[in-house]
Enzyme design. Sequence first.
Site, PDB file in Angstrom:
ATOM      1  N   ASN A   1       0.770  -1.242   0.000  1.00 30.00           N
ATOM      2  CA  ASN A   1       0.000   0.000   0.000  1.00 30.00           C
ATOM      3  C   ASN A   1       0.800   1.290   0.000  1.00 30.00           C
ATOM      4  O   ASN A   1       0.247   2.352  -0.256  1.00 30.00           O
ATOM      5  CB  ASN A   1      -0.916   0.033   1.218  1.00 30.00           C
ATOM      6  CG  ASN A   1      -1.894  -1.113   1.226  1.00 30.00           C
ATOM      7  OD1 ASN A   1      -2.680  -1.262   0.302  1.00 30.00           O
ATOM      8  ND2 ASN A   1      -1.840  -1.927   2.256  1.00 30.00           N
ATOM      9  N   TYR A   2       2.071   1.227   0.325  1.00 27.29           N
ATOM     10  CA  TYR A   2       2.808   2.480   0.483  1.00 27.29           C
ATOM     11  C   TYR A   2       4.034   2.638  -0.398  1.00 27.29           C
ATOM     12  O   TYR A   2       4.508   3.749  -0.586  1.00 27.29           O
ATOM     13  CB  TYR A   2       3.229   2.649   1.945  1.00 27.29           C
ATOM     14  CG  TYR A   2       2.067   2.957   2.837  1.00 27.29           C
ATOM     15  CD1 TYR A   2       1.494   4.229   2.826  1.00 27.29           C
ATOM     16  CD2 TYR A   2       1.518   1.996   3.670  1.00 27.29           C
ATOM     17  CE1 TYR A   2       0.416   4.523   3.630  1.00 27.29           C
ATOM     18  CE2 TYR A   2       0.425   2.285   4.471  1.00 27.29           C
ATOM     19  CZ  TYR A   2      -0.115   3.539   4.448  1.00 27.29           C
ATOM     20  OH  TYR A   2      -1.195   3.828   5.240  1.00 27.29           O
TER      21      TYR A   2
END
Length: 708
Positions: A665-666
Site C-alpha cells: 500500500n505504500y
Amino acid sequence: MSGDQLHNDSQIEADFRANDSHKHKDKHKDREHRHKEHKKDKEKDREKSKHSNSEHKDSSEKKHKDKEKTKHKDGSSEKHKDKHKDKDKEKRKEEKMKSSSGDIKIKKEKENGFSSPPRIKDEPDDDGFYTSPKEDSKPLKRPREDDEWEEERYPEGIKWKFLEHKGPVFAPPYEPLPENVKFYYDGKVMKLSTKAEEVATFFAKMLDHEYTTKEIFRKNFFKDWRKEMTSEEKSTITNLSKCDFTHMSQYFKAQSEARKQMSKEEKQKIKEENERLLKEYGYCVMDNHKERIANFKIEPPGLFRGRGNHPKMGMLKRRIMPEDIIINCSKDSKIPAPPPGHKWKEVRHDNKVTWLVSWTENIQGSIKYIMLNPSSRIKGEKDWQKYETARRLKKCVDKIRNQYREDWKSKEMKVRQRAVALYFIDKLALRAGNEKEEGETADTVGCCSLRVEHIKLHPELDGQEYVVEFDFLGKDSIRYYNKVPVEKRVFKNLQLFMENKQPEDDLFDRLNTSILNKHLQDLMEGLTAKVFRTYNASITLQQQLKELTNPDDNIPAKILSYNRANRAVAILCNHQRAPPKTFEKSMMNLQSKIDAKKEQLADARRELKSAKADAKVRRDEKSKKTVESKKKAVQRIEEQLMKLEVQATDREENKQIALGTSKLNYLDPRISVAWCKKWGIPIEKIYNKTQREKFAWAIDMAEEDYEF
DNA sequence: ACTGAGACTTAGGTCTAGCGCC
DNA sequence: GGCGCTAGACCTAAGTCTCAGT
C-alpha cells in the site's frame, strides 16, 4: 517572535482557552471512565513498538538529479512519455519474440508478469474483447499514440461504460446439528429451535478464544442471541453462564479434524467446486475487459469481533439475504438473477462508482461492497495515481516544510496547531485521525484526534532535549509508542496546547482532519494527510535501497538489504504483527539447521585439506580433480550456510514487524522494479504472483533508472 | 461550519494449500 | 508418501476522504 514570547500573547491564548473548555467538555462526556479502561487495556496490549526514527534527509539533495531524464520518462501525464515508452516496449517485445524459442518460455514469462504477452496486443486488438483473464492482466494500457487516456475517455467521475456480472455468492444455508449433538442448559439437555441453534453454534465455534470470556462480548452475544430465541427458549435461557456449549464445540472440532483427514479425491472435488464458483462468479466484464472480482462471496453470518477493546464485540452479524442486496451494473448488461424465490433490494446503474454489489451491515450500519481485484484496470490506475500524487508532493515538500515551520510561530492558535500536527504527520507518518463516534468503536486515535493523555513531554530524556513520548492506540488498536526529540518550538507549542487541559481533552482542540486537509489542498492539488505517509514511505525505501545495497553482494544478501529497506518503512509506518505462534520453535529449527550446516562445512573442509595433501603427494590428474570437486563442495556449503544465516537474521528482525502492508500500500512498486532491474534480481524474489498481478502496471512501466 | 452517508483504501488475523523435508 | 510449516490467499474490520444537505 519566539515561542516563548508567544506564550505571553495573552489575548490569543485567553481566547483559545475560553473557547476550548466548552468545546471539549461535551465532546468528552464519558471519556474519563473510558480512559481508565483504555489504560488497563493498553498495559495488557502487546508490548510492541520500539521505533527508531528516520529523519528526513531525503528530498532536496535529489531535487536536481531528478530533472530532465525522469521528467519525460515518468512525468505522469505528458504524452511524449508514452511514445517513448511504447518504443521501448516495442523493442523489448521484438527481443522477446526473437529469443523465445517455444511456448514454455513464453508461458513462464507471462507468469513472471514481466512481459507483455507475446501476441501483439498493443495495437490492433486493443479494443478487443478479452476472454482469458490471464491475458489481460494489464490494467494500465499504454495507449496507441492517437489513443486517449482512460481519464480523458471518461468525463469526470465516470468509472465505466459497460459492467456485467453474475451477482454475489451467498453464504451456504445453515445446516442443523445432528440429533446426537446436544446443548445443555443448567445441566439439562435442551433442544434448540433452528434459529437459536444457529447462533449458539457461532458461540460454540469460538469457545477456545479468549474473548468468549470477556464481559462485553458475552453481554452483547447474549442479548442478540435472545432475540433469535422462541418465547419458551427466552424464558428458560436467562443466564449465559448456565449454557454448556462444550458438546457442540467438540463436534465442530471433530468436523474440522475429519476435513483434514479427507481423501485426496474428496479434497479435489471441493477444490473443483471452488474453481467452478470462481469461474462463474469471480469475474465480471468492465468495458471490454474481463476482470477478477475481489470478494464475490457475501460475508457469512457470525459473531462480530472488532479489534481491540470494541464495545460491539459479540454482537450477531446477521445473514445477508438477496433482499438486502443492491446490484450495480450497466443497463445494457445481462442483469444477474436473484436466487429462486427471492428478489434484489434494488438494481441500479450507477457508473460513477466502481462497486458491483452492496449491502448494509447491521453492526455499525455501514455499507459493504463487492469490488474488483487489485489487478484490475480500475484499481491499478487508481494506485498509480496515488503514487503520482506522492511524487508531486516530493516536488513541493521542502516548501511545505518551511511553511509549517514558520507557522509554529503564528499568532493564530489554529494555525499553530495545524502546523504542529502536520509536522507529526510528516515526520512520524501518523495517520490523519478523524473523529469517531463514541461508544461505537474501539477508542483509537490518529494525529488530529490525539488527546493530552497520549503524549508526555520531557524537557530532557536520556541525554536528549525536548523529547515527546507518544503512547496511544492507533488503527486496529495497534499501539504506537515512540520517544521523539523535537524542535524546541514544537515542544513549547505542545506545552501551550496542553495548558489547563484534562488528560482526556483533545491535544489539538482547534483542529480536525477536514480543516487540515482543506489547508493541504491549498498547498498542493490533491494533497491530503495520507499522501505524506505514501511519500515518506516510498522515499525512505528509495533512499534505504541506495544506502544498503552492496554491489558486491550476492542475490540473497541483496534481498536481505531489500527487506531491511522495506523494514525501515514498516517501522516508520508502525506496521506491526503479533509474533507468529510458532516463532520460537521455527527459529530453533532454523538454528539447528545452521548448526548442522556448519558441521557439514567443517567436514567438507577437512576433506578438502586431506585431498590437497593427497594431491601434493601423488601429483596425478585424478587427485587434482578430487581437490577441485572438494573445493566446489566447500563453496557450495558455504553458500548454503550463508543463505541460512541470512534467512535467520531476516526472520529475527521481522519478528514483530509486518512488511506486507507497506509493500502493498505504500511503496511505489516502480522503485522495487527498478531496483530489481538494476541489480539483476528476479522480480519474483520481491513480489509473489498476486503482487506481480497487482503491480503489473509498474513492472511494465519502470526501467532501471526510475526515480521516485 | 457541521454532519452523516457513501465510496474507497489500508490493515492485521486466520486459514489452508502446497512445499520441502524426512 | 506422510508430515510439519509457512507463504500467501482469504477475510473483513477500520481507517481516510469526499460530498450533499442543512
